[in-house]
Motif scaffolding. Structure first.
Motif, PDB file in Angstrom:
ATOM      1  N   CYS A  95      -0.746 -11.535   7.869  1.00 48.67           N
ATOM      2  CA  CYS A  95      -2.033 -12.541   6.650  1.00 48.67           C
ATOM      3  C   CYS A  95      -2.465 -11.090   6.536  1.00 48.67           C
ATOM      4  O   CYS A  95      -3.305  -9.849   6.901  1.00 48.67           O
ATOM      5  N   VAL A  96      -2.563 -11.171   5.055  1.00 51.17           N
ATOM      6  CA  VAL A  96      -3.071 -10.106   4.105  1.00 51.17           C
ATOM      7  C   VAL A  96      -4.399 -10.624   4.156  1.00 51.17           C
ATOM      8  O   VAL A  96      -5.025  -8.927   2.903  1.00 51.17           O
ATOM      9  N   GLY A  97      -4.824 -11.558   4.813  1.00 46.06           N
ATOM     10  CA  GLY A  97      -6.852 -11.292   3.741  1.00 46.06           C
ATOM     11  C   GLY A  97      -6.604 -12.033   2.713  1.00 46.06           C
ATOM     12  O   GLY A  97      -7.515 -11.336   2.150  1.00 46.06           O
ATOM     13  N   CYS A  98      -5.474 -12.692   2.104  1.00 45.98           N
ATOM     14  CA  CYS A  98      -6.527 -12.651   0.751  1.00 45.98           C
ATOM     15  C   CYS A  98      -6.902 -14.195  -0.078  1.00 45.98           C
ATOM     16  O   CYS A  98      -7.150 -13.618  -0.687  1.00 45.98           O
ATOM     17  N   HIS A  99      -6.915 -14.744   1.071  1.00 43.35           N
ATOM     18  CA  HIS A  99      -8.133 -15.935   1.378  1.00 43.35           C
ATOM     19  C   HIS A  99      -7.657 -16.823   0.123  1.00 43.35           C
ATOM     20  O   HIS A  99      -8.327 -18.095   0.425  1.00 43.35           O
ATOM     21  N   ALA A 100      -6.069 -17.113   0.019  1.00 45.53           N
ATOM     22  CA  ALA A 100      -5.379 -18.131  -0.404  1.00 45.53           C
ATOM     23  C   ALA A 100      -5.755 -19.920   0.380  1.00 45.53           C
ATOM     24  O   ALA A 100      -6.094 -20.122   0.087  1.00 45.53           O
ATOM     25  N   CYS A 101      -5.858 -19.764   1.070  1.00 46.79           N
ATOM     26  CA  CYS A 101      -5.030 -20.619   2.831  1.00 46.79           C
ATOM     27  C   CYS A 101      -6.745 -20.616   1.655  1.00 46.79           C
ATOM     28  O   CYS A 101      -6.699 -22.127   2.136  1.00 46.79           O
ATOM     29  N   PRO A 155      -7.917 -15.341   9.519  1.00 51.12           N
ATOM     30  CA  PRO A 155      -8.585 -16.940   8.893  1.00 51.12           C
ATOM     31  C   PRO A 155      -8.618 -17.697  10.571  1.00 51.12           C
ATOM     32  O   PRO A 155      -7.909 -17.678  11.462  1.00 51.12           O
ATOM     33  N   CYS A 206      -0.013 -20.309   2.158  1.00 54.85           N
ATOM     34  CA  CYS A 206      -0.084 -19.400   1.786  1.00 54.85           C
ATOM     35  C   CYS A 206       1.370 -18.502   0.923  1.00 54.85           C
ATOM     36  O   CYS A 206       2.399 -18.230   2.070  1.00 54.85           O
ATOM     37  N   PRO A 207       1.127 -16.496   0.406  1.00 48.68           N
ATOM     38  CA  PRO A 207       1.902 -16.257   0.059  1.00 48.68           C
ATOM     39  C   PRO A 207       2.708 -15.212   0.690  1.00 48.68           C
ATOM     40  O   PRO A 207       3.899 -15.299   0.750  1.00 48.68           O
ATOM     41  N   ALA A 208       1.994 -15.106   2.132  1.00 49.13           N
ATOM     42  CA  ALA A 208       2.853 -14.200   3.568  1.00 49.13           C
ATOM     43  C   ALA A 208       3.356 -14.895   4.040  1.00 49.13           C
ATOM     44  O   ALA A 208       4.049 -14.753   5.175  1.00 49.13           O
ATOM     45  N   ALA A 213       1.879 -16.354   6.234  1.00 49.15           N
ATOM     46  CA  ALA A 213       1.397 -16.027   7.653  1.00 49.15           C
ATOM     47  C   ALA A 213       1.076 -17.142   8.786  1.00 49.15           C
ATOM     48  O   ALA A 213       0.288 -17.792   9.827  1.00 49.15           O
ATOM     49  N   ARG A 214       0.989 -18.338   7.453  1.00 46.92           N
ATOM     50  CA  ARG A 214       0.419 -20.193   8.462  1.00 46.92           C
ATOM     51  C   ARG A 214       1.893 -21.037   8.505  1.00 46.92           C
ATOM     52  O   ARG A 214       2.637 -21.229   8.089  1.00 46.92           O
TER      53      ARG A 214
HETATM   54  S1  SF4 Z   1      -2.973 -17.178   2.878  1.00 44.53           S
HETATM   55 FE1  SF4 Z   1      -1.999 -16.297   4.391  1.00 44.53          FE
HETATM   56  S2  SF4 Z   1      -1.283 -14.645   4.317  1.00 44.53           S
HETATM   57 FE2  SF4 Z   1      -3.679 -15.158   2.994  1.00 44.53          FE
HETATM   58  S3  SF4 Z   1      -5.449 -15.100   4.305  1.00 44.53           S
HETATM   59 FE3  SF4 Z   1      -4.926 -17.244   4.505  1.00 44.53          FE
HETATM   60  S4  SF4 Z   1      -3.390 -17.366   5.977  1.00 44.53           S
HETATM   61 FE4  SF4 Z   1      -3.880 -14.722   5.240  1.00 44.53          FE
END
Ligand code: SF4
Ligand SMILES: Nc1nc2c(c(=O)[nH]1)N[C@H]1C(S)=C(S)[C@@H](COP(=O)(O)OP(=O)(O)OC[C@H]3O[C@@H](n4cnc5c(=O)[nH]c(N)nc54)[C@H](O)[C@@H]3O)O[C@H]1N2
Ligand SMILES: Nc1nc2c(c(=O)[nH]1)N[C@H]1C(S)=C(S)[C@@H](COP(=O)(O)OP(=O)(O)OC[C@H]3O[C@@H](n4cnc5c(=O)[nH]c(N)nc54)[C@H](O)[C@@H]3O)O[C@H]1N2
Ligand code: SF4
Ligand code: SF4
Ligand code: SF4
Ligand code: SF4
Ligand SMILES: [Mo]
Lengths: 294, 960, 247
Positions: free
Chosen positions: C21-27, C79, C167-169, C171-172
């Motif tokens: 998770c890169v912490g992008c807040h997309a989710c 997240p 989630c772009p990475a 991570a979910r």
């Molecule tokens: S979208 Fe994915 S990478 Fe971005 S904050 Fe949420 S879990 Fe992390």
């Protein structure tokens, strides 16, 4: 926890009201006619007033009836059921006293038990919450019950009982405070378990998820200054316990001085409101661990 | 299912009735209707340009998600993209053309009709075009239609056109293109599927935001490793397996030390260097020769190398040739040495040893060695071959492709320094030495790259009143002759691009336009025309100074910069500083074209381009800016926009996108040409835009497998690229490890040639335009007392914000509504900071007072904050008490476009001396704890909002 | 019904990879967008353009700094949304039955038509996964996108939560954690997926994959990768001879 006035008012007043009802149900004092009317009016004003206050913090009071449905699992639901049962039964009982001058003893005793049950269920709403370690102790119902009994006794003019119970309640209150301080630390829940990251090293919150505030922060993350809290504890201790105890002792000595009793009641109610404010304000919800300390 | 729930867990459940018996659940509609219709277009919440599915309900935008078929984002969408709905409906949207009625900077406007707005613009522009076209300066910011806007400017005839690249990351672009014919930015990518070690220098987010995140996810899933080189450990660097918390401005040294170690250990790809780079090319090594340092060529102008088979010199591209990396060659008494000699000789020196650089870099020598070893290990021990048969440009057929699973990426962290160009070059040198560019597992170009420098245009600046400019404005110089100088040697362009100050400034210098125009240096202008750039706020250095330049009047009471026209879609800080506002639509309301002629959306395996189209019609009196440019061109009858008979060629931008041809058969869009089947080249197709819409808003043409790697040298790729119209004939080339163009500028500085630099620049040119990568300290370090200003101050892009424009977004501003200055542990303790404290931060240029916060995962001499969160009161339809305006702040007040004077009487630009790239990250500061002020300082007075303020509550739901 | 089902047919939930998770807040924002337009009342925002903007979000991304005994500090993006606990205290405290756990899949939901907005369920949740909506005055929480995951109006591949899809990475991850052979269960097994606040006894269905070990490149042993081509004294000339011989 955010010390919402509605909840403070509710728990304080309804505690007194149901406490008074408890004594009345037992026939202590056994009054009839206008005397009974006065006592019951006071008891209902306090308990029903408190209950009404508690609905102020509901988002949808118009659906409040639904809260009676889940008594099998929910202490909040049980509280509602108990309260309504107590109020209805004791209304009959009171009507007997006021209008017919008779005391239906069995109904009174059951009503008394329900009144106590109401206080107990109220306490259990808080006690059950593992998320608030300060509340999550048997001392919480002990505190609520002893206070309710003491306050009720005071209102019911049961001065000796009131004095004894007040001293007992004071002891529970002190124990509750002492146990409460450090309850979060002792609970085993900390930022390390909250994040699961403790095995890597020391964890601290870096940035909150939003710079803007949110419901959780407003509701659960309330910080009282240490000094402020101590001051309020002193006020609660003196006004809620010591001063009324002295006043009661005085009243007993004077053979039942009404002004002193009224003074004791007012001091007690004010002190307990302060204690209740602290009950919420000092209570740390574990969700606060997730946020940076401010 | 498997086991009953534990009973008696807590008092609440001790008396539970048997659950399932009484378990009644509401009936849910598990298949609710999602939307009436999905319209597919291209996101523009940032320049990544992902494909989006816009779900419509009742004709309104209901929900936005990523388009799974799109080459850029493959279905994912970032925070900004998902928040597009709030942008599209932002209360800050401009509603109608505005004419300034108050003083400039006050924000007092009157709404006017489009007719009047266009007339005012023409009344200002036509006389300029007739008499002095250079008196119009047309600069665009976050523009994605540069091939169109530059075409307009070229036809207008002004030399003063550029987009924002000069302050953005031109070092990265130019270093890449000059070195290897392609760059990072969004123009190349690691081979995410195959790379095993990914090293990332100075990136917080970059333009390729979603692809990088997708790539990191893939790499991690494949068990690959990431090394993050960054003073700050957030985002990508937080998920990096190894963090190198380097001291800002020293990456060049660090990289050259890695190169030193690799060379010393012989861990370089000699075969690759010999075949595909100019390492074997012969260099004139006679200091007395006027051609000292230039490359030896044959009569056809082809580079000469020594063939190991014959021992004789031969053109580098001969069939069967085995270029020698070691043999020297005498001709006419002059020794010629291969580039490889110069290279090895330089970087084997002890000054590049890890021990020699460790302290300055803030990275220990053993750690530098360990990283070098890891690069070597993965590049050579985890090397593999892909069984793909291909033919190289020498006509030799190979049965496999050599894979080296090491890849790199980098952006502004190394480029936004005054030593950025050379640092970027150093990084490319490292990639090339490892043989990891355009190979499986390494770094890959995206079409239209690779492309040799020689195929790019050179800059043009010849002005003829009433006539178009003599060619495209921007390009790649190949020596002093290509500089944009007037006959008298003075700069031809207002931004002084392509002058001796910064000879290789391929993107122009937008950050110098306002201050040069204000100073009348090199000349005065009449109208400043800007588009999509918040130049009175976050976009500029020296923000307060720039606001003054924009509002200052001369003795006659006229504004020093007489007229300003600006196009924005929203109520930004810049709006208040214009005389005429041309309100744009939002990205969901207009046609746009993301073209192969510009900055396309290609992936390494495919050429791709895309459109935007009005998925909703504007509900305000606004027009797409490109259409407005067409309308202005028509009103002025600009050549290029006008038929022989005087009639207009294009009605609006959509018309231009469809019907414009740059060359016969080549237009803004490469897909669905002709009858709809032609790709790349083909006649105009009147239905082209509809075909794009049917196809999801984009077009993709895949690179054939045998052409997928080794592209600069791969005959199949070259043929495919010609077919796609990327260039007209195959253009194979070798990488310029040694950049001869730079040497030519050095030669001029040494006194050779006709075009000579001014004397005060000679020494600097000689020093900095070294044809092999070097490192020198950032200029600010030499200009300010580094003991007085010991701390580096940086900004980073937040992933969930786009510069200034994310703030008007109700959802995003809750995530980043204000920004503290992050302070490392040592400084935090030294200054006795506590949570909630404030600090005064001063640079040689100015000071700000701002909230601080503690961060441990940070270089010990660096402080930083999120970029562009601070806002001016009155802008963006926000309340004046908005945290962005009361606690948020800009670092820009501390950064000047010029360096402080020092002895020599010159105020040098705060830019890279090679490209003119703005040196944002050279900033040096000191901090001190102060009592918390009422609000962050400087507190700048509010501007009037031309759009009022947003609503008090949002409960957004368009469906029932 | 506020009692918990004895068991659920499936245990649907999320697996969140803290290593990726890169912490992008997309989710965060995707969730806000989907749930504003879909299940129940829109997620409101108060003072959205003012001095104190605050809104309802069902998923928020925190960040933590962890300082190991040795080596540099690390930053972990984190997240957090409802964990759809097996022993969900939020359900049992609810006085109205508005909060419930679905028998089919274990998803914990709020029936907004029955919710009185008392807030007790949020008090009972240790994770801060429930937020009272300031406008609708009902409790909001992650629905695990129950209106997506079975939705026949969506293409099959899109029948996943909005946050997972976006989630772009990558991570979910979404799936049935009750099935030991599901992809998510295998991932949890392989990467040592963990519970948050296990001591609270909530038995979360959602799992977190811990970050991999960081900063481990050995600085003492370079594995022979850097053995010099020639020993020092011969310098550049020696290097050149040796090296270029190799081609
Ligand atoms: S979208 Fe994915 S990478 Fe971005 S904050 Fe949420 S879990 Fe992390
Ligand atoms: N301290 C510091 N300063 C920096 C940087 C840094 O790293 N640190 N980075 C620099 C860099 S690299 C850049 S690129 C600049 C970026 O700075 P800018 O180019 O100014 O970028 P923005 O602020 O996002 O937006 C510019 C303007 O475009 C407007 N706009 C948005 N959408 C539209 C539209 O559809 N049509 C029209 N006509 N206008 C629109 C916005 O309202 C805004 O006013 O900032 C630079 N400034
Ligand atoms: N979400 C989002 N995405 C964006 C933008 C946005 O505003 N928001 N802006 C777009 C634009 S215009 C641009 S130009 C790109 C820029 O994309 P990036 O290049 O990622 O830009 P910055 O955020 O400025 O990040 C610079 C990084 O370099 C680091 N750094 C600074 N100095 C040094 C140094 O000396 N050495 C090393 N190794 N690192 C250093 C900083 O800590 C920071 O992490 O992003 C684009 N993408
Ligand atoms: S990265 Fe985000 S904002 Fe940028 S184009 Fe893609 S989805 Fe839109
Ligand atoms: S995370 Fe909180 S809201 Fe979700 S099920 Fe567990 S206790 Fe309930
Ligand atoms: S807020 Fe609603 S869901 Fe929560 S406990 Fe109260 S009634 Fe139940
Ligand atoms: S599963 Fe759906 S509701 Fe839950 S966090 Fe993800 S997007 Fe939000
Ligand atoms: Mo930029």
């Amino acid at each position: 926890m955010h010390p919402a006035p509605s909840v403070i008012v509710f728990t304080t007043l309804s505690g007194l009201g149901f406490g008074l009802l408890f004594w009345l149900g037992l026939g202590l004092p056994t009054v009839t006619g206008w005397g009974a009317f006065f006592y019951f009016a006071l008891a209902y004003a306090l308990s029903v007033g408190g209950l009404l206050a508690s609905t102020f913090h509901l988002g949808h009071p118009e659906r409040a009836w639904r809260a009676f449905t889940q008594w099998r699992s929910s202490w909040l639901s049980r509280e509602g059921v108990c309260a309504v049962a107590a109020l209805i039964l004791l209304a009959f009982y009171g009507a007997g006293l006021v209008f017919f001058g008779t005391r239906w003893g069995t109904i009174g005793v059951i009503g008394s038990l329900l009144a106590l049950g109401t206080v107990f269920t109220t306490a259990m709403i808080y006690t059950q919450l593992k998320t608030v370690p300060r509340w999550n102790t048997p001392l919480t119902p002990a505190l609520f019950l002893s206070l309710s009994l003491a306050g009720g006794a005071l209102l019911a003019g049961q001065l000796t009982a009131a004095l004894t119970l007040l001293i007992a309640a004071a002891a529970v209150q002190v124990a509750w405070w002492l146990k409460g301080d450090g309850a979060l630390e002792r609970s085993g829940t900390d930022l390390a378990t909250a994040t699961g990251l403790g095995s890597i090293g020391a964890v601290r919150s870096f940035e909150p998820p939003h710079t803007g505030t949110n419901y959780l922060l407003k509701e659960f993350v309330y910080v009282v200054g240490r000094k402020h809290a101590l001051k309020l504890r002193a006020i609660a201790g003196v006004a809620g316990y010591v001063a009324p105890a002295l006043a009661i002792a005085g009243a007993v000595a004077l053979g039942g001085s009404v002004p002193l009793i009224i003074l004791a009641v007012l001091l007690h109610a004010g002190g307990i409101a302060a204690s209740r404010w602290l009950f919420f304000a000092e209570a740390e919800h574990v969700v606060g661990l997730y946020y940076p300390r401010s | 299912m498997e086991r009953a729930r534990l009973a008696g867990r807590d008092p609440a459940k001790s008396d539970d009735a048997p659950g399932s018996m009484t378990h009644t659940q509401p009936k849910l509609d598990l298949s609710p209707k999602v939307s009436d219709e999905v319209r597919q277009t291209t996101c523009y919440m940032c320049a990544c340009r992902c494909g989006i599915n816009v779900h419509m309900k009742d004709g309104k935008v209901a929900y936005i998600e990523g388009n799974r078929d799109h080459p850029v984002n493959q279905g994912v969408l970032c925070a900004k993209g998902s928040a597009g709905i709030m942008q599209h409906n932002a209360p800050s949207r401009l509603r109608k053309p505005l004419k300034r009625v108050g003083e400039r900077g006050s924000g007092e406007f009157e709404e006017i009709e489009w007719e009047e707005a266009l007339q005012i613009a023409c009344d200002w522009l036509e006389p300029i075009r007739r008499d002095n076209p250079e008196k119009l300066a047309f600069f665009t910011g976050r523009d994605q239609s540069q091939s169109f806007t530059s075409f307009w400017a070229q036809n207008f005839g002004t030399p003063n056109y550029a987009a924002h690249g000069g302050f953005c990351s031109v070092n990265m672009a130019a270093a890449g293109i000059y070195t290897m014919g392609g760059a990072f930015w969004e123009f190349g990518q690691p081979d995410w599927e195959r790379t095993k070690l990914f090293m990332l220098f100075g990136v917080a987010e970059d333009h390729d935001s979603n692809p990088i995140k997708i790539g990191i996810g893939k790499l991690k899933a494949n068990g690959g490793k990431i090394i993050g080189v960054n003073p700050i450990r957030t985002g990508y660097n937080a998920v990096a397996d190894e963090w190198v918390g380097i001291t800002p401005g020293t990456d060049g040294l660090f990289i050259l030390a890695l190169i030193h170690e690799l060379l010393k250990a012989g861990k370089i790809d000699l075969d690759y260097l010999a075949r595909y780079t100019n390492c074997p090319v012969l260099v004139n090594s006679d200091p007395a020769s006027p051609e000292y340092g230039l490359l030896l060529r044959d009569d056809d102008g082809k580079f000469l190398v020594i063939d190991r088979v014959t021992g004789k010199p031969a053109a580098f591209d001969q069939k069967g040739l085995r270029p020698s990396l070691s043999a020297t060659y005498e001709r006419d008494g002059i020794t010629h040495r291969p580039v490889m000699h110069l290279l090895a000789e330089r970087y084997l020196q002890e000054e590049y040893a890890p021990e020699a650089v460790a302290e300055r870099c803030g990275v220990s020598a053993p750690r530098i060695k360990a990283i070098a070893a890891e690069l070597a290990r993965v590049a050579f021990e985890e090397a593999f071959e892909l069984p793909i048969t291909w033919t190289d440009f020498r006509g030799e057929t190979h049965t496999s492709m050599q894979g080296r699973p090491v890849s790199f990426h980098s952006m502004r962290g190394i480029s936004a320094h005054s030593n950025g160009f050379q640092t970027c070059r150093s990084l490319h040198l490292l990639q090339i030495l490892l043989g990891s560019v355009e190979v499986p597992g390494g770094f890959r170009f995206k079409p239209p790259y690779p492309k040799p420098v020689s195929v790019h245009p050179k800059p043009h600046c010849k002005v003829t009143p009433g006539k178009p400019l003599d060619g495209p404005h921007l390009g790649f110089v190949q020596g002093p002759d290509d500089l944009a100088l007037k006959e008298d040697g003075t700069p031809a362009r207002i931004d002084k691009a392509f002058t001796w100050d910064n000879p290789m400034s391929s993107h122009g210098l937008m950050h110098m336009v306002i201050s040069n125009a204000y100073a009348g240096d090199p000349y005065k202008i009449d109208t400043l025309f800007m588009y999509m750039a918040n130049m009175s706020w976050n976009s500029t250095m020296n923000t307060s100074g720039v606001m003054k330049m924009l509002t200052d009047k001369d003795e006659s009471g006229e504004y020093v910069i007489p007229r300003i026209i600006y196009s924005d879609a929203y109520s930004s800080e810049m709006v208040a500083y214009a005389d005429l506002i041309l309100p744009d639509t939002t990205y969901l309301e207009r046609h746009d074209c993301i073209s192969l002629l510009d900055r396309p959306i290609c992936e390494a395996d495919a050429a791709a381009d895309a459109i935007r189209w009005p998925v909703v019609e504007p509900d305000r009196d606004v027009r797409g800016f490109q259409t407005v440019l067409v309308q202005l061109a028509n009103k002025m009858g600009l050549p290029g926009f006008t038929n022989e008979d005087g009639s207009a060629k294009y009605e609006d931008y959509a018309d231009y996108i469809t019907n414009h041809e740059r060359k016969p058969g080549i237009g803004p869009l490469a897909g669905f040409r002709g009858n709809g089947e032609s790709r790349g080249r083909g006649p105009v197709n009147p239905d082209q835009i509809d075909r794009y819409i049917e196809n999801g808003g984009f077009f993709v043409s895949h690179v054939p497998e045998e052409a997928s790697y080794m592209k600069p040298w791969n005959a199949d790729y070259q043929d495919w690229a010609v077919g796609m119209g990327l260039y007209d004939s195959p253009q194979p080339y070798i990488f310029d490890v040694y950049v001869e163009t730079m040497r030519k500028f050095q030669l001029a500085a040494e006194g050779h040639g006709d075009r000579q630099p001014p004397d005060h620049l000679r020494a600097r040119i000689k020093e900095t335009l070294d044809p092999l990568p070097i490192w020198y300290p950032p200029f600010e370090d030499g200009r300010v007392d580094t003991e007085d200003f010991p701390i580096h101050a940086l900004t980073q892009r937040p992933m969930a914000m786009y510069h200034s424009w994310g703030t008007q977004n109700a959802w995003l501003r809750q995530i980043h509504g204000h920004n503290p200055l992050y302070v490392p542990t040592g400084l935090w303790e030294q200054h006795g900071f506590k949570t909630g404290d404030w600090a005064r931060v001063s640079s040689a240029h100015g000071e700000i007072t701002v909230p601080v916060a503690h961060m441990a995962a940070l270089n010990e001499n660096t402080v930083w904050t999120w970029n562009a969160i601070g806002k001016r009161k009155g802008a963006w339809a926000l309340d004046e008490g908005a945290p962005e305006a009361t606690k948020g702040f800009l670092l820009n007040h501390l950064i000047h476009e010029l360096l402080p004077t020092k002895g020599d009487g010159h105020r040098w630009a705060n830019s890279d001396p090679i490209t003119g790239q703005a040196a944002w990250f050279d900033l040096r500061v000191k901090i001190e704890k102060v009592a918390a002020p009422a609000e962050a300082e400087p507190a700048i007075p509010p501007i009037n909002s031309p759009v009022g303020q947003g609503p008090e509550v949002l409960t957004w739901k368009v469906g029932k | 019904m506020t009692t918990l089902p004895d068991s659920t047919d499936k245990k649907l939930g999320l697996v969140i990879d803290l290593d990726t998770c890169v912490g992008c807040h997309a989710c965060v924002v995707s969730c806000k967008g989907w749930n504003t337009e879909n299940y129940g009342a829109p997620l409101s925002d108060t003072d959205p353009f003012g001095a104190e903007p605050a809104g309802t979000f069902l998923n928020r991304v925190h960040s933590y700094e962890v300082t190991p005994d040795e080596g540099p500090a690390q930053l972990i993006h984190f997240p957090k949304s409802c964990l759809h606990c097996e022993d969900a205290p939020c359900v049992t405290v609810c006085p109205t039955g508005a909060s419930y756990k679905r028998v089919e899949d274990g998803i914990v939901l709020v029936n907004e038509d029955h919710c009185i907005g008392c807030g007790l369920c949020a008090w009972a949740c240790p994770y801060g996964a429930r937020e009272m909506d300031a406008e609708a005055q009902v409790m909001k929480k992650c629905t695990l996108c129950v209106d997506r995951i079975y939705n026949e109006n969506l293409p099959e591949e899109d029948r996943v939560p909005s946050c997972v899809r976006t989630c772009p990475a990558g991570a979910r991850h979404f799936g049935d954690l009750g099935d030991p052979n599901s992809a998510v269960s295998l991932l949890v097994e392989e990467r040592g997926g963990m519970d948050l606040m296990p001591e609270q006894g909530t038995r979360p269905v959602n799992k977190y994959l811990p970050p991999r070990l960081k900063d481990t490149i050995s600085t003492s042993d370079t594995g022979g990768c850097l053995t010099p081509v020639v020993e020092e004294p011969k310098g550049f000339v020696g290097w050149l001879d040796k090296m270029l011989d190799k081609v």
